[in-house]
Design an enzyme around this catalytic site. Structure first.
Site, short mmCIF file in Angstrom:
data_model
loop_
_atom_site.label_atom_id
_atom_site.label_comp_id
_atom_site.label_asym_id
_atom_site.label_seq_id
_atom_site.Cartn_x
_atom_site.Cartn_y
_atom_site.Cartn_z
N GLY A 129 5.23 -1.18 4.11
CA GLY A 129 6.29 -1.42 3.14
C GLY A 129 5.86 -2.50 2.16
O GLY A 129 4.68 -2.70 1.92
N CYS A 130 6.81 -3.19 1.63
CA CYS A 130 6.55 -4.22 0.63
C CYS A 130 5.69 -5.33 1.24
O CYS A 130 6.00 -5.86 2.31
CB CYS A 130 7.87 -4.81 0.13
SG CYS A 130 7.65 -6.16 -1.04
N PHE A 131 4.63 -5.70 0.54
CA PHE A 131 3.74 -6.72 1.08
C PHE A 131 4.37 -8.10 1.14
O PHE A 131 3.93 -8.96 1.90
CB PHE A 131 2.38 -6.77 0.39
CG PHE A 131 2.33 -6.70 -1.11
CD1 PHE A 131 3.28 -7.27 -1.93
CD2 PHE A 131 1.27 -6.04 -1.70
CE1 PHE A 131 3.19 -7.21 -3.31
CE2 PHE A 131 1.16 -5.97 -3.09
CZ PHE A 131 2.12 -6.55 -3.89
N TRP A 132 5.44 -8.34 0.40
CA TRP A 132 6.11 -9.65 0.48
C TRP A 132 6.62 -9.91 1.89
O TRP A 132 6.56 -11.04 2.38
CB TRP A 132 7.28 -9.72 -0.49
CG TRP A 132 6.96 -9.59 -1.94
CD1 TRP A 132 5.73 -9.71 -2.54
CD2 TRP A 132 7.89 -9.34 -2.97
NE1 TRP A 132 5.85 -9.53 -3.89
CE2 TRP A 132 7.17 -9.30 -4.19
CE3 TRP A 132 9.26 -9.13 -3.00
CZ2 TRP A 132 7.79 -9.07 -5.41
CZ3 TRP A 132 9.87 -8.90 -4.23
CH2 TRP A 132 9.15 -8.88 -5.43
#
Length: 179
Positions: free
Chosen positions: A10-13
């Site tokens: 998913g989102c790397f953040w």
């Protein structure tokens, strides 16, 4: 001894923030990998046309943080049963994937996927884990503003709604490894 795993979930953040909470993690680099477009921009990756996934390169000290814990945390911080998405983030750029550098890493990743399948799937959650395990190709660091994004933007809406619950889940599940 330092080891690096390149993982997409998913989102790397979210992955970045969750891994930074663990003792023994030396660095986390948000990056793009798994696609064909050289040096892609965030905007290009977001289209899904590059083939790249948002990923993190997690470098950790194996004498402090066992590789199995790094991988078990990976399966805790995202839903590995969602194909090409994580929640509202949809597209191949948000796929669940593990990118190996050699046969030893591939075997570690396969074992982690089997462990996760044993505790992730149940009668309540019959979905299968769809995490891809593939050879690591070229890795392109994401733009600077993506690096350690959560720490730089703790009150940003996405961070509060999506990253905080994932970080909290890792903190609860791996309390003995918190930094």
């Amino acid at each position: 001894m330092s080891t690096t795993f390149v993982l997409a979930g998913g989102c790397f953040w979210c992955l970045d923030a969750a891994y930074r909470a663990l003792r023994g993690v030396e660095s986390v680099v948000s990056c793009y990998t798994g696609g064909a477009t050289p040096n892609p921009s965030y905007e290009q990756v977001c289209t899904g046309a590059t083939g790249h996934a948002e990923a993190v390169a997690v470098t950790f000290d194996e004498t402090v943080l066992p590789p199995e814990i790094v991988l078990d945390a990976f399966f805790t911080m995202h839903d590995p049963t969602q194909l090409n998405r994580q929640g509202a983030d949809v597209g191949t750029q948000y796929r669940s994937a593990m990118f190996y550098v050699d046969e030893d890493q591939r075997q570690l990743f396969e074992a982690a996927k089997l462990r996760a399948a044993a505790w992730w799937t149940s009668e309540d959650r019959p979905e299968e884990i769809v995490t891809q395990i593939e050879p690591l190709g070229e890795v392109f660091p994401a733009e600077e503003y993506h690096q350690d994004f959560f720490a730089k933007n703790p009150t940003q809406g996405y961070c509060l709604a999506v990253a905080v619950p994932k970080v909290n889940k890792v903190r609860a599940s791996f309390a003995e490894y918190l930094s």
